[in-house]
Write an enzyme that holds these catalytic residues in place. Structure first.
Site, PDB file in Angstrom:
ATOM      1  N   TYR A   7      30.140   8.635 -36.663  1.00  0.00           N
ATOM      2  CA  TYR A   7      31.815   8.199 -36.806  1.00  0.00           C
ATOM      3  C   TYR A   7      30.908   6.773 -37.316  1.00  0.00           C
ATOM      4  CZ  TYR A   7      32.426   9.817 -32.244  1.00  0.00           C
ATOM      5  OH  TYR A   7      33.139  11.198 -31.321  1.00  0.00           O
ATOM      6  N   HIS A  48      40.310  10.577 -27.224  1.00  0.00           N
ATOM      7  CA  HIS A  48      40.314   8.954 -26.456  1.00  0.00           C
ATOM      8  C   HIS A  48      40.965   8.383 -28.518  1.00  0.00           C
ATOM      9  CE1 HIS A  48      36.337   9.856 -26.028  1.00  0.00           C
ATOM     10  NE2 HIS A  48      37.273   9.909 -24.849  1.00  0.00           N
ATOM     11  N   LYS A  53      39.060   6.644 -38.689  1.00  0.00           N
ATOM     12  CA  LYS A  53      37.567   7.107 -38.344  1.00  0.00           C
ATOM     13  C   LYS A  53      37.415   8.043 -39.728  1.00  0.00           C
ATOM     14  CE  LYS A  53      38.318   7.689 -33.820  1.00  0.00           C
ATOM     15  NZ  LYS A  53      38.398   7.140 -32.679  1.00  0.00           N
ATOM     16  N   ASP A 113      37.444  11.866 -19.268  1.00  0.00           N
ATOM     17  CA  ASP A 113      37.458  12.453 -19.976  1.00  0.00           C
ATOM     18  C   ASP A 113      38.826  14.219 -19.027  1.00  0.00           C
ATOM     19  OD1 ASP A 113      36.826  11.153 -22.468  1.00  0.00           O
ATOM     20  OD2 ASP A 113      35.484  12.737 -22.747  1.00  0.00           O
TER      21      ASP A 113
END
Length: 176
Positions: free
Chosen positions: A132, A62, A72, A168
């Site tokens: 995250y 992603h 991140k 995905d």
């Protein structure tokens, strides 16, 4: 904290340095000043949790489309993952290369993933939680993805996924 460069600029392994005694241990997980002093300025604006029930669950790859890229800091709070970042910056000398590392609740390691990267992971244990910290607030409509097994990247995943979302599993081939 110890910061270890990977072969991709702006992807950094962050190891904690816990202080231990009879009670257990204590460690700082993020300090904006310490990150900046190490050359990796990162200030989270949002924190998210990915709860994964089964080993070999795959999430990714992603990324957020420009100009909404995000950096991140990814860490496991329960279980274990193999975490991957793919360089999608066309001007980068490591364009289309990937790097990966094992993150576990036991090792406390995190991966700092800079802007312009795709990210994905596969769980290595049942009941794995992934935390995250993200440097911007999520804005719907800018999320993109790449297929986890795209030959353009040739990622050496440690296991084949047994749980993966339809989204995905069906991302298109990389054309960049």
């Amino acid at each position: 904290m110890r910061f270890t460069a990977t072969e991709i600029e702006d992807v950094v392994i962050v190891d904690i340095e816990p202080a231990s005694d009879a009670r257990g241990a204590f460690a700082r997980l993020h300090c904006p000043d310490e990150f900046a002093a190490a050359g990796h300025p990162f200030v989270p604006q949002q924190t998210s949790l990915s709860r994964n029930l089964k080993a070999h669950t795959l999430r990714g790859l992603h990324y957020e489309a420009a100009p909404h890229e995000e950096a991140k800091l990814v860490r496991v709070t329960r279980g274990a993952i193999f975490d991957v970042a793919v360089d999608l910056r066309p001007a980068s000398p490591t364009f289309r290369r990937w790097t990966g590392t094992e993150l576990t609740a036991e090792n406390g390691r995190a991966l700092l993933i800079g802007k312009g990267m795709a990210h994905g992971f596969i769980t290595l244990a049942d009941d794995t939680d992934v935390l995250y910290q993200i440097d911007r607030i999520f804005e719907p409509g800018h999320g993109r993805g790449l297929r986890w097994d795209d030959a353009a990247f040739a990622i050496a995943w440690p296991a084949r996924p047994t749980v993966i979302s339809d989204r995905d599993a069906t991302y298109p081939d990389f054309t960049g």
